[in-house]
Design an enzyme around this catalytic site. Structure first.
Site: not given
Length: 499
Positions: A152-154, A156
């Site tokens: 998941h992009h959250s 980084g």
């Protein structure tokens, strides 16, 4: 002695429990990436020279990636608040080794279909940390085995995550040493007697370009949308399956063009992207007008006049951590303020047209990038998103960010990788090809350098772009055309000099 041992075990148990209870607030950008209708995942393909030993692979993940606080934390929601909570990680829930018997007939299609299914499979944020590996021990046209990572992009931004991957790798000939990353080229400062006049003119240009770009960004947020093309996203594109494809080309070819034309690597890949998209879209317009056939596709120009589209470029505003910094962070298992999503968005214009001279694409790309480097609009965009988050909340900021992606055509990125081949998670890495899914665009074009190669990676909505391999081939062909044009220009110049 026995009491001492029991005491030591009790201390370790307490430290482990304390570690699991540690919580850290999630950054506003990370929370935005988890907002409804904006759930962004990175899909990372890693090709290897040999079959993957799952036991060794797990051992290396445990020794490296699990030391990163983000990769050993789950998301805990409390109302509108999200926090990272450290937890024990069960690798069997993160590393999967599926049966690949069905890959015998068409291994490349098997990997592509497997990754395509991953693009629409949800990942429960409260159940486990938001990442997983899928080990596909199948021989493809580019590798003996492929590992697909979904993250998941959250956790980084893209640059930090790629740098983290490098920090988990080691040199082939020296397993104890970190690999070498190429250093960004530094421009020479030119002296001159008219320094004050140049400074004043530079300030004028910065102000002018910033105002123009800010106006374009605000217009895009509110109403300005790219003209519709066969690769433009429709409604619901975020939820549709993505297809992924990549091609490996020579980094030396790109550097040859760069040096011959006195431009940057980014200028070259940007120009090649405009040329490849023009070639690809023209072939679609030819077919749509009933002029199918290979000869017609090459000779006919069916592109609409003055066809312009835009790309979003998302980049890290925080100074990129070095491999050494990240390796130290993994050793200490502390973020030290060097992690998170601190990003900005830049809008890049692309003119879709067939040029008689392939070098025109490179010259236009250089002109565009030189102008963008003088603009501070990306800083203004970042401030706008921060203010929106502070005054109106995460959902409002996510809605604005979605508008930027929805009103532009595709995303473009270019990331530097190790300057030498590396051992990653216990195995010799052949290539690395990142892409993204879960955002309201139908196309992402990513360039990733690695050793003496550049990997062109495509992520595309399978409904609109059912054959991303064709677009990959058009990009490769465009690079070859530019290279040949540079050679012809050099030969013509040498001939004139001889005369």
């Amino acid at each position: 002695m026995k009491n001492s041992k029991m005491k030591s075990m009790a201390i370790k148990k307490k430290e482990k429990e304390k570690k699991e209870e540690e919580e850290e607030p999630m950054s506003p950008t990370g929370r935005m990436m988890l907002a409804p209708k904006f759930n962004i995942f990175i899909i990372l393909f890693m090709g290897y020279y040999s079959k993957i030993d799952p036991i060794l692979f797990k051992k290396c993940i445990h020794q490296t990636l699990l030391k990163h606080p983000r990769f050993s934390s789950i998301l805990v929601a409390s109302g509108a608040s999200f926090r990272w909570r450290r937890t024990a990680v069960d690798l069997d829930r993160h590393i999967f080794v599926p049966d690949v018997a069905a890959a015998a007939e068409s291994p490349d299609e098997f990997v592509a279909e497997y990754a395509s299914r991953l693009s629409v499979i949800p990942m429960e944020s409260a159940a486990k940390p938001l990442w997983e590996f899928h080990v596909l021990n199948v021989k493809t046209s580019d590798a003996e085995a492929v590992v697909v990572m979904k993250i998941h992009h959250s956790l980084g931004d893209g640059v930090s995550l790629v740098a983290l991957t490098h920090a988990c790798s080691r040199k082939i000939d020296d397993p104890a040493s970190l690999p070498v990353l190429p250093l960004p080229s530094k421009k020479r400062r030119e002296g001159g007697g008219r320094g004050l006049l140049k400074l004043i003119w530079m300030v004028v240009l910065i102000l002018f370009y910033t105002l123009v770009d800010v106006a374009a960004f605000v217009s895009t947020l509110l109403f300005l949308r790219d003209v519709k093309t066969p690769v433009g996203a429709g409604r619901g594109v975020r939820l549709s399956r993505k297809r992924f494809a990549h091609r490996i080309v020579s980094l030396e070819d790109v550097k040859f063009i760069k040096n011959a034309m006195n431009v940057s690597v980014n200028d070259v890949v940007l120009g090649v992207t405009e040329a490849g998209l023009s070639r690809y879209l023209n072939s679609i317009y030819v077919k749509n007008r009933g002029k199918g056939g290979e000869n017609n596709e090459k000779s006919s120009n069916c592109l609409p006049k003055n066809l312009g589209i835009r790309s979003t470029v998302v980049f890290n505003l925080r100074p990129s951590p070095t491999i050494e910094d990240l390796a130290e962070m993994l050793e200490k298992e502390e973020l030290n303020g060097m992690w998170g999503n601190v990003v900005a968005i830049v809008l890049l214009p692309f003119t879709i047209a067939l040029q008689d001279d392939p070098l025109t694409y490179i010259r236009k790309a250089k002109s565009t990038m030189d102008r963008k480097k003088l603009s501070l609009a990306h800083q203004c965009a970042c401030i706008t998103m921060k203010l929106t988050t502070s005054f109106f909340g995460i959902k409002a900021a996510a809605r604005l960010t979605r508008a930027v992606f929805r009103n532009t055509t595709f995303t473009f990125s270019n990331v530097m990788g190790p300057a030498e081949e590396v051992n990653l998670f216990g195995h010799h890495l052949r290539y690395i090809a990142p892409s993204v899914c879960g955002f309201p665009q139908s196309l992402i074009i990513h360039y990733q350098s690695y050793n003496d190669k550049i990997i062109i990676s495509i992520g595309a909505d399978e409904k609109l772009i059912s054959n991303p391999d064709q677009l990959c081939d058009d990009l490769v062909k465009s690079l070859q055309n530019v290279k040949e044009a540079v050679k012809q220009r050099a030969l013509a110049s040498a001939s004139l000099d001889y005369c």
